[in-house]
Design a protein around this motif. Structure first.
Motif, short mmCIF file in Angstrom:
data_model
loop_
_atom_site.label_atom_id
_atom_site.label_comp_id
_atom_site.label_asym_id
_atom_site.label_seq_id
_atom_site.Cartn_x
_atom_site.Cartn_y
_atom_site.Cartn_z
N GLY A 44 0.83 -1.19 0.00
CA GLY A 44 0.00 0.00 0.00
C GLY A 44 0.87 1.23 0.00
O GLY A 44 2.06 1.19 0.33
N GLY A 45 0.26 2.36 -0.39
CA GLY A 45 1.04 3.58 -0.43
C GLY A 45 0.23 4.81 -0.75
O GLY A 45 -1.01 4.78 -0.76
N ALA A 202 -2.43 7.48 -12.86
CA ALA A 202 -2.20 7.49 -11.42
C ALA A 202 -0.92 6.73 -11.08
O ALA A 202 -0.54 5.78 -11.76
N GLN A 203 -0.27 7.17 -10.00
CA GLN A 203 0.93 6.48 -9.53
C GLN A 203 1.05 6.62 -8.02
O GLN A 203 0.69 7.65 -7.45
N TYR A 204 1.58 5.57 -7.40
CA TYR A 204 1.68 5.53 -5.94
C TYR A 204 3.03 4.97 -5.53
O TYR A 204 3.51 3.98 -6.11
N ALA A 205 3.65 5.60 -4.56
CA ALA A 205 4.85 5.04 -3.92
C ALA A 205 4.36 4.09 -2.83
O ALA A 205 3.63 4.52 -1.92
N THR A 206 4.76 2.83 -2.91
CA THR A 206 4.19 1.84 -2.01
C THR A 206 5.28 1.02 -1.32
O THR A 206 6.42 0.92 -1.80
N VAL A 207 4.89 0.41 -0.22
CA VAL A 207 5.75 -0.51 0.51
C VAL A 207 4.89 -1.70 0.92
O VAL A 207 3.69 -1.54 1.19
#
Length: 213
Positions: A44-45, A202-207
Motif C-alpha cells: 500500500g502507499g 495514477a501512480q503511488y509510492a508503495t511498501v
C-alpha cells in the motif's frame, strides 16, 4: 553499472533461449504445483505528484523528497510466478496478476496483468539479498478519475486501460529469502499517448511484503 549488465545479459539470454528448444517453457508450467517459485504480495502507499520519468531517470530524487498527496492512497495484492530464467539465473521472468483499490481523493478499483523482468545477484547479497525489477503490462481502472483526466495532456477523457509500469526493489535476509520487503512505484500511463491517446495516469509510492511459496 548493474543496469548495463542487466540489459546486455537480457539480450544475450533471450538469444540463447531462442536457440535452445529445451529451455522453452509452456503455458502449462504456470499451473504446475508451486515449488518456491510462486509468490503473493500485499502493499500500500500514497499518491506521488512528481512525474516518474523525472524522479527516477532525468532528475533522480530520494523518495523522501517526492511530493505526496496525503488524501489519496492505494492498497493492492498480487500473485506472481517465476516462469523462466536467463543469463545464468541472474534474470528471472515473472508474470503477475493483481488487484488494487484506491481510496480518498480517488475511488477506483484496478486490475492488471504484467510481466516483470527481475535482476538477481548483487555483490552484497550475502548480507542483504536484493533484487530490482521492472514490468510491462496492462492495467484497467474502474473509473476515469478527475486526477487522471487532469494528467492527460492528449485526451481529457482519460482511459480505463493504460500501460502498467511498476519498477520495484526488494530486500530479504539470506536466512529467510522467502520473505521480502517490497518497495514499488505503482504506475499506470498511456506511454506518451500511445495507448488510447492518454499521456498521464495514477501512480503511488508503495511498501509491502512478498511471500514465496
Amino acid at each position: 553499472m548493474w543496469f548495463g549488465r542487466l540489459f546486455r545479459g537480457l539480450g544475450a539470454g533471450l538469444l540463447a533461449l531462442a536457440a535452445t528448444p529445451a529451455a522453452a517453457w509452456t503455458p502449462a508450467s504456470l499451473i504446475a504445483p508451486c515449488e518456491g517459485d510462486c509468490a503473493v504480495s500485499i502493499y500500500g502507499g500514497t499518491y506521488v505528484e512528481n512525474a516518474m520519468a523525472k524522479v527516477l531517470v532525468t532528475r533522480p530524487e530520494f523518495p523522501a523528497s517526492w511530493d505526496y498527496t496525503t488524501d489519496d492512497h492505494l492498497i493492492a495484492t498480487a500473485i506472481s510466478r517465476e516462469a523462466g530464467w536467463l543469463w545464468d539465473r541472474h534474470v528471472s521472468l515473472e508474470p503477475e496478476v493483481g488487484i488494487g483499490q484506491r481510496f480518498g481523493r480517488q475511488k477506483a478499483t484496478e486490475v492488471w496483468g504484467a510481466l516483470f523482468v527481475r535482476y538477481h545477484g548483487f555483490p552484497w547479497d550475502g548480507v542483504v539479498r536484493t533484487t530490482v525489477a521492472v514490468s510491462t503490462g496492462l492495467n484497467w481502472a474502474s473509473d476515469k478519475t478527475a486526477v487522471e483526466r487532469d494528467r492527460n495532456q492528449n485526451d481529457e477523457e482519460g482511459s480505463h486501460v493504460l500501460h502498467f509500469l511498476a519498477p520495484e526493489v526488494t530486500f530479504s535476509l539470506p536466512s529467510h529469502p522467502g520473505a521480502e520487503l517490497l518497495f514499488r512505484m505503482h504506475h499506470r500511463s498511456g506511454i506518451f499517448g500511445l495507448i488510447n491517446g492518454a499521456s498521464g495516469g495514477a501512480q503511488y509510492a508503495t511498501v509491502g511484503l512478498r511471500l514465496h511459496f
